[in-house]
Design an enzyme around this catalytic site. Sequence first.
Site, PDB file in Angstrom:
ATOM      1  CD  GLU A  76       3.374   0.392  10.824  1.00 13.50           C
ATOM      2  OE1 GLU A  76       2.857   0.967  11.799  1.00 13.50           O
ATOM      3  OE2 GLU A  76       3.214   0.753   9.649  1.00 13.50           O
ATOM      4  CG  HIS A  95      -0.629   0.196   7.356  1.00 18.61           C
ATOM      5  ND1 HIS A  95      -1.475   1.092   7.967  1.00 18.61           N
ATOM      6  CD2 HIS A  95       0.625   0.609   7.654  1.00 18.61           C
ATOM      7  CE1 HIS A  95      -0.757   1.991   8.619  1.00 18.61           C
ATOM      8  NE2 HIS A  95       0.531   1.726   8.438  1.00 18.61           N
ATOM      9  CG  HIS A  97       1.184   6.215   6.349  1.00 21.19           C
ATOM     10  ND1 HIS A  97       2.553   6.090   6.296  1.00 21.19           N
ATOM     11  CD2 HIS A  97       0.769   5.250   7.213  1.00 21.19           C
ATOM     12  CE1 HIS A  97       2.954   5.108   7.082  1.00 21.19           C
ATOM     13  NE2 HIS A  97       1.895   4.560   7.644  1.00 21.19           N
ATOM     14  CG  HIS A 159      -0.067   5.150  11.998  1.00 23.34           C
ATOM     15  ND1 HIS A 159       0.320   4.058  12.748  1.00 23.34           N
ATOM     16  CD2 HIS A 159       0.515   4.957  10.792  1.00 23.34           C
ATOM     17  CE1 HIS A 159       1.092   3.273  12.014  1.00 23.34           C
ATOM     18  NE2 HIS A 159       1.218   3.796  10.820  1.00 23.34           N
TER      19      HIS A 159
HETATM   20 ZN   LIG Z   1       2.109   2.868   9.163  1.00 26.97          ZN
END
Ligand SMILES: [Zn+2]
Length: 241
Positions: A76, A95, A97, A159
């Site tokens: 990503e 980034h 989660h 996500h």
């Molecule tokens: Zn991700």
Amino acid sequence: MEERAIKEQVAWACRILAMGGHGDLTLGHVSRFHPETGYCFMKRKGLGLEEVTPEDVIIVDLDGQRVDGDGDVHLEAVLHTEVYKARPDVGAVVHTHPVYATALGSALARLEYVSHDAVLFPDGLGLFEGTAELITQPEEGQAVARALGSRRAVLMRNHGVLVVGKDVPWAVLAALTLERAVQIQFVASVLGPLKTIDPEMVAQMYPEKYRDSFFVQYWDYLIRKARRAGLGDGMPGASHR
Ligand SMILES: [Zn+2]
């Protein structure tokens, strides 16, 4: 900043985020943009956030190609490269989660101003609903950057989150603060109907509460805290502050 110092800072960022509930197997990543070269310094693929050393921070160009360092680039990486292209004011991207903020992005709900933590996001949060899948294509990264807009963070539906800052400490503090804000909102909503802070007071509180000078202290504290938590292995030097 010198390259070595940037790598150390990105490694600390990963460890501090792990300590703050952002870990998820070997997923999640942090990067720092280096304006002098136009490259990103990014955590490599395959390690948990708390395992990252300066040697695990690789250099990637804005096409997502590795130009230096050992290890694979995260799938990503476009999340980082496309945000840097769209936001010249952004120097660091996170980034991850984390449980609470990811849950907020999985519900028909929004961030409410029920704590000082929420005030760090006076423009609210962006919401990316394009796909729940991994973001691997440049056009998908561009869509996330558009959903982010000029804000500090965007929820990625079902996500995770993407949080930005002008530098690594700001991006990391914002990511930690977002998770805390949603956690407080969740607990408050269980206790009773939410009582929010008036928008005028949010606007007034924001510049008083969130200042560069405070963030320098917070960042140094977080490094000391990480060391005390046993997360200093493989990191150079002892805290001198
Ligand atoms: Zn991700």
